[in-house]
Design an enzyme around this catalytic site. Sequence first.
Site, PDB file in Angstrom:
ATOM      1  N   MET A  31      91.532 -81.263 -24.903  1.00  0.00           N
ATOM      2  CA  MET A  31      92.392 -81.734 -25.996  1.00  0.00           C
ATOM      3  C   MET A  31      92.708 -83.222 -25.840  1.00  0.00           C
ATOM      4  O   MET A  31      92.675 -83.977 -26.806  1.00  0.00           O
ATOM      5  CB  MET A  31      93.695 -80.918 -26.049  1.00  0.00           C
ATOM      6  CG  MET A  31      93.506 -79.485 -26.457  1.00  0.00           C
ATOM      7  SD  MET A  31      92.887 -79.300 -28.142  1.00  0.00           S
ATOM      8  CE  MET A  31      94.355 -79.570 -29.097  1.00  0.00           C
ATOM      9  N   GLY A  32      93.016 -83.646 -24.621  1.00  0.00           N
ATOM     10  CA  GLY A  32      93.373 -85.041 -24.363  1.00  0.00           C
ATOM     11  C   GLY A  32      92.241 -85.991 -24.714  1.00  0.00           C
ATOM     12  O   GLY A  32      92.443 -87.007 -25.383  1.00  0.00           O
ATOM     13  N   THR A  76      92.502 -87.061 -11.725  1.00  0.00           N
ATOM     14  CA  THR A  76      91.225 -87.176 -11.021  1.00  0.00           C
ATOM     15  C   THR A  76      90.443 -88.326 -11.659  1.00  0.00           C
ATOM     16  O   THR A  76      90.068 -88.256 -12.832  1.00  0.00           O
ATOM     17  CB  THR A  76      90.421 -85.860 -11.178  1.00  0.00           C
ATOM     18  OG1 THR A  76      91.320 -84.776 -10.986  1.00  0.00           O
ATOM     19  CG2 THR A  76      89.279 -85.773 -10.213  1.00  0.00           C
ATOM     20  N   SER A 127      97.971 -78.509 -33.058  1.00  0.00           N
ATOM     21  CA  SER A 127      97.094 -77.359 -33.296  1.00  0.00           C
ATOM     22  C   SER A 127      95.771 -77.792 -33.887  1.00  0.00           C
ATOM     23  O   SER A 127      95.698 -78.755 -34.643  1.00  0.00           O
ATOM     24  CB  SER A 127      97.755 -76.367 -34.247  1.00  0.00           C
ATOM     25  OG  SER A 127      96.849 -75.315 -34.511  1.00  0.00           O
ATOM     26  N   LYS A 169     105.574 -74.904 -33.407  1.00  0.00           N
ATOM     27  CA  LYS A 169     104.213 -74.644 -32.900  1.00  0.00           C
ATOM     28  C   LYS A 169     104.130 -73.247 -32.286  1.00  0.00           C
ATOM     29  O   LYS A 169     103.133 -72.527 -32.465  1.00  0.00           O
ATOM     30  CB  LYS A 169     103.812 -75.703 -31.863  1.00  0.00           C
ATOM     31  CG  LYS A 169     102.463 -75.412 -31.169  1.00  0.00           C
ATOM     32  CD  LYS A 169     101.333 -75.458 -32.145  1.00  0.00           C
ATOM     33  CE  LYS A 169      99.953 -75.016 -31.751  1.00  0.00           C
ATOM     34  NZ  LYS A 169      99.549 -74.604 -30.490  1.00  0.00           N
ATOM     35  N   HIS A 219     103.915 -70.880 -35.075  1.00  0.00           N
ATOM     36  CA  HIS A 219     102.546 -71.012 -35.599  1.00  0.00           C
ATOM     37  C   HIS A 219     101.614 -70.116 -34.782  1.00  0.00           C
ATOM     38  O   HIS A 219     100.796 -69.379 -35.328  1.00  0.00           O
ATOM     39  CB  HIS A 219     102.104 -72.483 -35.515  1.00  0.00           C
ATOM     40  CG  HIS A 219     100.614 -72.695 -35.632  1.00  0.00           C
ATOM     41  ND1 HIS A 219      99.741 -72.400 -34.609  1.00  0.00           N
ATOM     42  CD2 HIS A 219      99.846 -73.151 -36.652  1.00  0.00           C
ATOM     43  CE1 HIS A 219      98.505 -72.667 -34.996  1.00  0.00           C
ATOM     44  NE2 HIS A 219      98.545 -73.127 -36.226  1.00  0.00           N
ATOM     45  N   ASN A 220     101.765 -70.158 -33.470  1.00  0.00           N
ATOM     46  CA  ASN A 220     100.896 -69.338 -32.629  1.00  0.00           C
ATOM     47  C   ASN A 220     101.195 -67.853 -32.788  1.00  0.00           C
ATOM     48  O   ASN A 220     100.278 -67.032 -32.755  1.00  0.00           O
ATOM     49  CB  ASN A 220     101.029 -69.747 -31.156  1.00  0.00           C
ATOM     50  CG  ASN A 220     100.235 -71.004 -30.849  1.00  0.00           C
ATOM     51  OD1 ASN A 220      99.988 -71.823 -31.733  1.00  0.00           O
ATOM     52  ND2 ASN A 220      99.840 -71.176 -29.608  1.00  0.00           N
ATOM     53  N   GLU A 265      99.477 -66.957 -35.730  1.00  0.00           N
ATOM     54  CA  GLU A 265      98.044 -66.938 -35.376  1.00  0.00           C
ATOM     55  C   GLU A 265      97.685 -65.588 -34.739  1.00  0.00           C
ATOM     56  O   GLU A 265      96.667 -64.969 -35.087  1.00  0.00           O
ATOM     57  CB  GLU A 265      97.792 -68.111 -34.417  1.00  0.00           C
ATOM     58  CG  GLU A 265      96.427 -68.195 -33.778  1.00  0.00           C
ATOM     59  CD  GLU A 265      96.377 -69.362 -32.763  1.00  0.00           C
ATOM     60  OE1 GLU A 265      96.699 -70.499 -33.135  1.00  0.00           O
ATOM     61  OE2 GLU A 265      96.022 -69.111 -31.588  1.00  0.00           O
TER      62      GLU A 265
END
Length: 471
Positions: free
Chosen positions: A13-14, A34, A128, A182, A185-186, A189
């Site tokens: 995601m990042g 890392t 999301s 959120k 939302h999940n 989902e």
Amino acid sequence: MAQSFGLIGLAVMGENLALNVERNGFPIAVYNRTSATTEKFMAERAQGKNVKPTFTLEEFVQSLERPRKIMIMVKAGAPVDAVMNQLKPLIEEGDMIIDGGNSLYTDTERRVKDMESLGFRFVGMGVSGGEEGALNGPSLMPGGTEAAYKEIEPIVTKIAAQVDDGPCVTYIGPGGSGHYVKMVHNGIEYGDMQLIAEAYDLLKNAAGLNHEQLHEVFSEWNTTDELNSFLIEITANIFTKMDDETGLPLVDVILDAAGQKGTGRWTVESALDLGVSIPTIIAAVNARIISSIKEERVAASKVLTGPSGKYDGDLKEFVNMVRDALYCSKICSYAQGMALIGKASKELFESKVDLGECARIWKGGCIIRAGFLGKIKHAFDENPDLPNLLLAPEFKQTILDRQDSWRQVLMTAAKLGIPVPAFSASLDYFDSYRRDRLPQNLTQAQRDYFGAHTYERTDKPRGEFAHAEWF
Ligand code: 6PG
């Protein structure tokens, strides 16, 4: 020259969010614990882009223009606190941290308070859309102080998914409200996914459709106003994927034991705390739990018999009835999720959360994106105090028109022994909500009988409690 945005945590995601921010014209600095991950990112996807790699947090912080805007995309829980604690001595007054992970909203509440007491700002932002959304436009749910949001507004409105009525981002409200929305939302989902799974089970095991027919039915459903959505679309696609090893449809080779990371369960816990009924979402969480005890179920299947067989009526008609049952159940599920956000807004977030806006920002970018969110937005725009989505003109008539099919499908499922926990929880919700008298008068009588818990009377005002001498 200093970079205008910083991002910590280059997992899937990042990485994608960083590229999205950069593509939209904001020079970005990145840091990952890392170094090899940062080096690989720079050598591959970030090559030639205005991305500044940094290898210590000091270097990262120094590379950012002030006030700094630092997004952290690390695993929810302790890692977020760990990164924040490392940042605190390095950042300066007015700098902002944005947590874009699936953090528990109570953690976000705590972090907002802690950071503001130190002169920093903190935004808890639900993100999301998975990998693809992060890169090309996610749905963003930022919460915190409005002033903090205003500062990131030019960036988030650009990186979010864009739909006909604007970017899929809005200021949600104070404290942990962004992560709360959120989380729900999940929960929704989970509900959607379970309802689709039940429709699939009925079509496959009651109607006997093969994977090609399933693909056709879901593709067809995806063209309808009611069901057009990302989850129906990917479901249709899933049935076309064959397994390289066995040559079978891949979905048939996948073990029927669902995982979960916690956001669905949190939704249920919060609903129970706030006293909001969300049976469809609870059923979805339960369905994953019972699916996960695979070995025990396999053993039980050998001794616990039940009905079997196939649906013996008109198949086309049955497919349409399942579609109607799915849509009615879905409306109930969203009604529950919206009611939960509404109650949370009142009790936890100073009544600041706009339900119509929540529906709008879910129209694009996120996992539950769907055509019918436009109707939900419209319903709340017309009446922001709507007590329940089931009462909105957009949905009321649809359910009334289709409830016969919905009931037929449940009867068929019961007759054939096919579990449909979310379909039936939805119908129970509908039938409970629409009934002026439920049997809890008896519950109250029992409570008063064994524990003198008192009861209210039908012929006296609410809040006036009576007690009877039962013996
Ligand atoms: C999203 C998803 C995302 C993630 C879920 C999956 O909106 O992009 O919801 O956040 O896929 O956390 O959750 P489970 O692993 O609990 O199914």
